[in-house]
Write a protein that holds these residues in place. Structure first.
Motif, PDB file in Angstrom:
ATOM      1  N   ASP A   1       0.828  -1.206   0.000  1.00 20.46           N
ATOM      2  CA  ASP A   1       0.000   0.000   0.000  1.00 20.46           C
ATOM      3  C   ASP A   1       0.863   1.258   0.000  1.00 20.46           C
ATOM      4  O   ASP A   1       0.600   2.211  -0.739  1.00 20.46           O
ATOM      5  CB  ASP A   1      -0.921   0.020   1.228  1.00 20.46           C
ATOM      6  N   ARG A   2       1.894   1.250   0.814  1.00 23.36           N
ATOM      7  CA  ARG A   2       2.767   2.428   0.963  1.00 23.36           C
ATOM      8  C   ARG A   2       3.444   2.783  -0.361  1.00 23.36           C
ATOM      9  O   ARG A   2       3.576   3.951  -0.716  1.00 23.36           O
ATOM     10  CB  ARG A   2       3.809   2.152   2.046  1.00 23.36           C
ATOM     11  N   TYR A   3       3.888   1.774  -1.079  1.00 28.48           N
ATOM     12  CA  TYR A   3       4.667   2.013  -2.295  1.00 28.48           C
ATOM     13  C   TYR A   3       3.844   1.805  -3.568  1.00 28.48           C
ATOM     14  O   TYR A   3       4.403   1.624  -4.650  1.00 28.48           O
ATOM     15  CB  TYR A   3       5.889   1.090  -2.327  1.00 28.48           C
ATOM     16  N   ALA A   4       2.523   1.852  -3.434  1.00 30.80           N
ATOM     17  CA  ALA A   4       1.658   1.539  -4.573  1.00 30.80           C
ATOM     18  C   ALA A   4       1.953   2.401  -5.793  1.00 30.80           C
ATOM     19  O   ALA A   4       1.916   1.920  -6.928  1.00 30.80           O
ATOM     20  CB  ALA A   4       0.188   1.686  -4.170  1.00 30.80           C
ATOM     21  N   ARG A   5       2.268   3.693  -5.584  1.00 33.80           N
ATOM     22  CA  ARG A   5       2.522   4.575  -6.728  1.00 33.80           C
ATOM     23  C   ARG A   5       3.827   4.227  -7.435  1.00 33.80           C
ATOM     24  O   ARG A   5       4.018   4.568  -8.591  1.00 33.80           O
ATOM     25  CB  ARG A   5       2.539   6.046  -6.279  1.00 33.80           C
ATOM     26  N   HIS A   6       4.749   3.603  -6.725  1.00 30.26           N
ATOM     27  CA  HIS A   6       5.955   3.079  -7.363  1.00 30.26           C
ATOM     28  C   HIS A   6       5.638   1.810  -8.140  1.00 30.26           C
ATOM     29  O   HIS A   6       6.064   1.634  -9.278  1.00 30.26           O
ATOM     30  CB  HIS A   6       7.016   2.733  -6.298  1.00 30.26           C
ATOM     31  N   ILE A   7       4.937   0.930  -7.473  1.00 29.58           N
ATOM     32  CA  ILE A   7       4.751  -0.409  -8.008  1.00 29.58           C
ATOM     33  C   ILE A   7       3.959  -0.395  -9.313  1.00 29.58           C
ATOM     34  O   ILE A   7       4.173  -1.247 -10.195  1.00 29.58           O
ATOM     35  CB  ILE A   7       4.099  -1.314  -6.942  1.00 29.58           C
ATOM     36  N   VAL A   8       3.051   0.572  -9.459  1.00 29.79           N
ATOM     37  CA  VAL A   8       2.279   0.622 -10.711  1.00 29.79           C
ATOM     38  C   VAL A   8       3.111   1.158 -11.873  1.00 29.79           C
ATOM     39  O   VAL A   8       2.703   1.041 -13.028  1.00 29.79           O
ATOM     40  CB  VAL A   8       0.993   1.469 -10.558  1.00 29.79           C
ATOM     41  N   LEU A   9       4.272   1.716 -11.599  1.00 28.74           N
ATOM     42  CA  LEU A   9       5.165   2.153 -12.677  1.00 28.74           C
ATOM     43  C   LEU A   9       5.787   0.916 -13.315  1.00 28.74           C
ATOM     44  O   LEU A   9       6.452   0.124 -12.633  1.00 28.74           O
ATOM     45  CB  LEU A   9       6.271   3.064 -12.140  1.00 28.74           C
ATOM     46  N   PRO A  10       5.598   0.721 -14.609  1.00 30.34           N
ATOM     47  CA  PRO A  10       6.129  -0.497 -15.228  1.00 30.34           C
ATOM     48  C   PRO A  10       7.648  -0.598 -15.133  1.00 30.34           C
ATOM     49  O   PRO A  10       8.195  -1.707 -15.119  1.00 30.34           O
ATOM     50  CB  PRO A  10       5.658  -0.396 -16.687  1.00 30.34           C
ATOM     51  N   GLN A  11       8.332   0.533 -15.040  1.00 29.01           N
ATOM     52  CA  GLN A  11       9.791   0.493 -14.948  1.00 29.01           C
ATOM     53  C   GLN A  11      10.275   0.016 -13.569  1.00 29.01           C
ATOM     54  O   GLN A  11      11.432  -0.380 -13.412  1.00 29.01           O
ATOM     55  CB  GLN A  11      10.387   1.871 -15.231  1.00 29.01           C
ATOM     56  N   ILE A  12       9.405   0.099 -12.558  1.00 33.91           N
ATOM     57  CA  ILE A  12       9.789  -0.312 -11.208  1.00 33.91           C
ATOM     58  C   ILE A  12       9.068  -1.612 -10.833  1.00 33.91           C
ATOM     59  O   ILE A  12       9.702  -2.649 -10.662  1.00 33.91           O
ATOM     60  CB  ILE A  12       9.498   0.802 -10.186  1.00 33.91           C
ATOM     61  N   GLY A  13       7.742  -1.563 -10.693  1.00 29.90           N
ATOM     62  CA  GLY A  13       6.993  -2.766 -10.359  1.00 29.90           C
ATOM     63  C   GLY A  13       7.397  -3.343  -9.008  1.00 29.90           C
ATOM     64  O   GLY A  13       8.171  -2.756  -8.246  1.00 29.90           O
TER      65      GLY A  13
END
Length: 249
Positions: A9-21
């Motif tokens: 939940d905390r890193y959701a905005r990172h995880i949705v980035l395809p370059q990071i996931g």
């Protein structure tokens, strides 16, 4: 360890980035980053790396908060003048993100302790304000084989570069700045907002390196002109005679 539900939940905005996931965020969680200097640049980089979920931070600084620091170091408050910066920075990290392990080193990094302090890290960010310390850190990074991000700000100019052994920071500045008496921002001044910009840029570069996204920019100097509001890039050449990374005789 895998990411917990709270971390997802905390890193959701990172995880949705395809370059990071999820894989990239896991690499951030597993990373160990040393930050040399908890001043203006460190005060920009530390919150960004803490929020990004870097799993292990080591903050190295022997300074205490002074009133003049508050113009550019938002980690600290007026009622904290006289306290150790590393203690306050670690307290901030703990409150901001309990998933980040923070180690503090309240000492000045020098030739006789640099290897012991920096070994075991995946990346080093140097935000100190004098050439002598920067060269000590760079020499240690080359010996240890650890990538180094060097970030500096003075007056209205900022610069950030990633070094991977060769060229190294000494290739860039040479041997003339090993003395302790070179100019610092205390003598020349620095715009407060500039240090935060440079610190955040250094954190961005660190995240790119650790997560393995985007092209490698090692050996490229990124220059910010705060008056013209412009960035430019320069390639740094290796010095074959560099006493740190040059060809052995």
């Amino acid at each position: 360890m895998a990411l917990s539900n709270e971390e997802l939940d905390r890193y959701a905005r990172h995880i949705v980035l395809p370059q990071i996931g999820g894989a990239g965020q896991q690499r951030l969680k597993d990373a160990k980053v040393a930050i040399v200097g908890a001043g203006g640049i460190g005060a920009g980089a530390i919150p960004a790396l803490t929020g990004a979920g870097i799993g292990h931070l080591t903050i190295i600084d022997d300074d205490r908060v002074e009133l003049s620091n508050l113009q550019r170091q938002p980690l600290y408050a007026a009622n904290q003048v006289g306290e150790r910066k590393v203690d306050l920075a670690a307290r901030f990290v703990g409150k901001r993100n309990p998933h980040v392990e923070c180690r503090t080193v309240p000492d000045r990094i020098e030739g006789d302790n640099a290897d012991a302090i920096l070994s075991g890290h995946d990346l080093i960010i140097d935000g100190t304000d004098n050439f002598a310390t920067r060269l000590v850190v760079s020499d240690a990074a080359v010996r240890l084989g650890i990538p180094l991000i060097s970030a500096a700000a003075q007056q209205f100019q900022g610069q950030v570069a990633l070094f991977r052994n060769r060229p190294c920071y000494r290739c860039f500045v040479g041997d003339a700045f090993d003395a302790d008496d070179c100019d610092t921002c205390a003598e020349l001044g620095v715009l407060g907002a500039l240090t935060g910009t440079v610190g955040n840029f250094a954190a961005l570069l660190a995240i790119r390196v650790i997560a393995g996204i985007a092209p490698d920019v090692a050996g490229t100097l990124h220059l910010l002109d705060g008056l013209k509001l412009s960035w430019r890039q320069l390639r740094i050449s290796s010095d074959p005679n560099c006493r740190t990374c040059g060809d052995p005789l």
